[in-house]
Write a protein that holds these residues in place. Structure first.
Motif, PDB file in Angstrom:
ATOM      1  N   SER A 490      -0.526   5.561  15.015  1.00  0.00           N
ATOM      2  CA  SER A 490      -0.162   6.062  13.683  1.00  0.00           C
ATOM      3  C   SER A 490      -0.234   4.953  12.624  1.00  0.00           C
ATOM      4  N   ALA A 491      -0.114   3.691  13.049  1.00  0.00           N
ATOM      5  CA  ALA A 491      -0.220   2.573  12.093  1.00  0.00           C
ATOM      6  C   ALA A 491      -1.679   2.191  11.855  1.00  0.00           C
ATOM      7  N   LYS A 492      -2.614   2.885  12.541  1.00  0.00           N
ATOM      8  CA  LYS A 492      -4.058   2.666  12.377  1.00  0.00           C
ATOM      9  C   LYS A 492      -4.464   1.220  12.714  1.00  0.00           C
ATOM     10  N   LEU A 493      -3.924   0.724  13.827  1.00  0.00           N
ATOM     11  CA  LEU A 493      -4.208  -0.654  14.241  1.00  0.00           C
ATOM     12  C   LEU A 493      -5.690  -0.876  14.501  1.00  0.00           C
ATOM     13  N   VAL A 494      -6.320   0.074  15.211  1.00  0.00           N
ATOM     14  CA  VAL A 494      -7.725  -0.126  15.588  1.00  0.00           C
ATOM     15  C   VAL A 494      -8.610  -0.247  14.338  1.00  0.00           C
ATOM     16  N   GLN A 495      -8.372   0.605  13.353  1.00  0.00           N
ATOM     17  CA  GLN A 495      -9.167   0.539  12.110  1.00  0.00           C
ATOM     18  C   GLN A 495      -8.967  -0.812  11.406  1.00  0.00           C
ATOM     19  N   ILE A 496      -7.736  -1.304  11.432  1.00  0.00           N
ATOM     20  CA  ILE A 496      -7.442  -2.603  10.794  1.00  0.00           C
ATOM     21  C   ILE A 496      -8.161  -3.729  11.518  1.00  0.00           C
TER      22      ILE A 496
END
Length: 566
Positions: A490-496
């Motif tokens: 939900s924190a969008k780690l992979v995209q970051i």
């Protein structure tokens, strides 16, 4: 007004054609009277009288010089046009030259003239940085310092010099010139003679801006200012008079300022055996809040190198600071809390001090201020805890399992109005994981909602914070990926991480740790899928030729891992 202008023009002709000194004096008396009226200043300038008036500064007649100085001073007072005209006529340089040539003469008439000339320069440059800088370039500072030394018995001239110093000392460009004179010696000598509060305050107003310069700090210490300040503290500490309370604050504040210079601080520390250091220690248990504050700030300043910190911790300063903080837990003085925590934070920096301070119970004392709503206190509290747990696994685990602490950290991670508190909260959250490497700590942080803040921290503009976040996230992925999986998604780690790897501006260590983290995330089915969907292989393969060997090697390993698990 037209008639006045005509009269002034005639006076200009008279000044240019003058043949007798008495005529000069008459002219100057009239101009001085006109210039005292603020409505007359601009007509004097418009009539072109300033240039001939400036020329009268070359007169040998002392009365003419006196009246000319007064006239120019009045014309310059709060008048841009007057100052500009005097500037164009070269008046300031002539006055400085006259001061220089007359400063050694100590008769009363000459001292009166010197006082008027100093006043003229003050009116000329008051609240005007460019004109003050001009005076500095003309060499006014050494001239005024010499004046002060020779004429220190003359109250009016001394006061004028002090006002001038106070104005000039505010300019950074003045500090080097002041440092090349014996200003410190002269001011301390003058200070010792003063009994009246107002006179001491005037000297304090000069000392404070000068003491911001490290070279002058040392000169003031060597001139004996600290002993004067300690004497003031001793005299005023029990007084309830307003003037005495003010002087106590000013004196103790100045004492702390002198300790901000490395050389001056070390000279006063004297291996922890200096009388000044010992006196400062006695301020901490005082019942006077101002002395408690100054004492704690002084300790924080002494604690700016490892040797001093180790000596102070070994000699019981930590216990004194903890006792002080205990006195300020309930409705305490915020400035004292902040100062004492600053001192503890600095003392906790040397590795050898950390275990000693932990066993002394510093964390328990510091945690009493967890409920504080004051950002400065919060900031120092966080910094102290972060310093204490550095490489201290047991302490990091103990704090990391403290639910109240972790929940407060998560709350402060959202303190957008206080960037310092927000940054320190994130850093402590990361430090709890990095230094404990504990599954229980990670679970506590996940349950308290801390994961999203660590992911956001990875996008910080500060490389050190990015790196700390990535290392903490890699430990989470290695030790408790299942627990943190949903929060990481939900924190969008992979995209970051994809963005960090694709960004050419990312530092090598950021790229390296991002790839380490990507590999750790492959153990999660959902996060693995996100990695595949974003085509990480393309970004990672480009990094195999990176100029940094560690990045290039990690890129090869990550590429292999991604290829095998695709």
């Amino acid at each position: 007004m037209d008639n006045l202008s005509d009269t002034l023009k005639k006076l200009k002709i008279t000044a240019v054609d003058r043949t007798e000194d008495s005529l000069e004096g008459c002219l100057d008396c009239l101009l001085q009277a006109l210039a005292q009226n603020k409505f007359m200043r601009i007509p004097c300038v418009d009539a072109g009288l300033i240039s001939p008036l400036v020329q009268l500064l070359n007169s040998k007649d002392q009365e003419v010089l006196l009246q000319t100085g007064r006239a120019l001073g009045n014309i310059c007072y709060d008048s841009h046009e007057g100052r500009s005209a005097v500037d164009q006529a070269g008046g300031a340089q002539i006055v400085i030259d006259r001061l220089r040539s007359l400063c050694s003469i100590t008769d009363p008439a000459n001292e009166k003239l010197l006082t008027v000339f100093c006043g003229m320069l003050m009116n000329y440059s008051n609240e005007n940085d460019s004109l003050q800088a001009q005076l500095i370039n003309m060499g006014v500072i050494p001239t005024l310092v010499k004046l002060l030394g020779i004429h220190c018995q003359n109250a009016a001239l001394t006061e004028m010099c002090l006002v001038a110093f106070g104005n000039l000392a505010e300019l950074e460009s003045s500090k080097e010139q002041f440092a090349s004179t014996n200003i410190a010696e002269e001011l301390v000598k003058l200070f010792k003679k003063q009994i009246e509060h107002d006179k001491r305050e005037m000297i304090f107003e000069v000392l404070a801006p000068l003491a911001e310069n490290d070279a002058i700090k040392l000169q003031l210490v060597e001139a004996g200012l600290v002993e004067c300040l300690l004497e003031i503290v001793q005299q005023k500490v029990d007084s309830d008079k307003e003037d005495d309370i003010t002087e106590l604050k000013t004196g103790s504040d100045l004492m702390v300022l002198l300790l901000l210079g490395d050389e001056s601080m070390q000279k006063l520390f004297e291996g922890g055996k200096g009388s000044v250091f010992q006196r400062v220690l006695s301020w901490i248990p005082s019942n006077n809040h101002q002395l408690q504050l100054a004492g704690a700030l002084a300790i924080a300043n002494f604690a700016r190198n490892d040797g001093n910190c180790i000596h102070m911790v070994d000699n019981g300063i930590v216990e004194k600071l903890m006792d002080l903080l205990d006195r300020h837990v309930e409705d305490g003085n915020v400035t004292v809390q902040h100062a004492a925590l600053s001192a503890l934070r600095n003392l906790a920096i040397p590795v050898i001090n950390k275990a000693k301070m932990l066993s002394a119970g510093v964390t328990e004392t510091v945690l009493k201020f967890l409920k504080s709503e004051m950002p400065p206190v919060q900031f120092k509290l966080l910094g102290t805890l972060r310093m204490l747990i550095d490489a201290q696994a047991e302490a990091a685990e103990q704090l990391g399992k403290n639910v109240k602490l972790v929940e407060r950290l998560v709350e402060w991670c959202e303190a957008k109005d206080h960037a310092g508190v927000m940054g320190e909260s994130n850093r402590l959250l990361s430090a709890l994981i990095r230094h404990s490497k504990s599954k229980d700590v990670i679970k506590t942080i996940v349950q308290s909602g801390g994961i999203k803040h660590l992911v956001t921290m990875a996008t910080s503009e500060h490389v050190i914070m990015q790196n700390e976040a990535l290392v903490a996230l890699a430990l989470i992925a290695a030790l408790e990926l299942g627990t943190a999986e949903k929060d990481l998604e939900s924190a969008k780690l992979v995209q970051i991480l994809h963005r960090l790897l694709a960004d050419e501006r990312s530092a090598p260590e950021i790229k390296y740790n991002s790839m380490v983290l990507i590999c750790a995330l492959m153990g999660s089915e959902s996060l693995h899928k996100e990695v595949q969907d974003l085509a990480f292989l393309d970004v990672v393969s480009k990094l195999r030729s990176h100029e940094n060997k560690s990045v290039a090697q990690q890129a090869s390993l990550t590429e292999q891992r991604l290829t095998v698990e695709s």
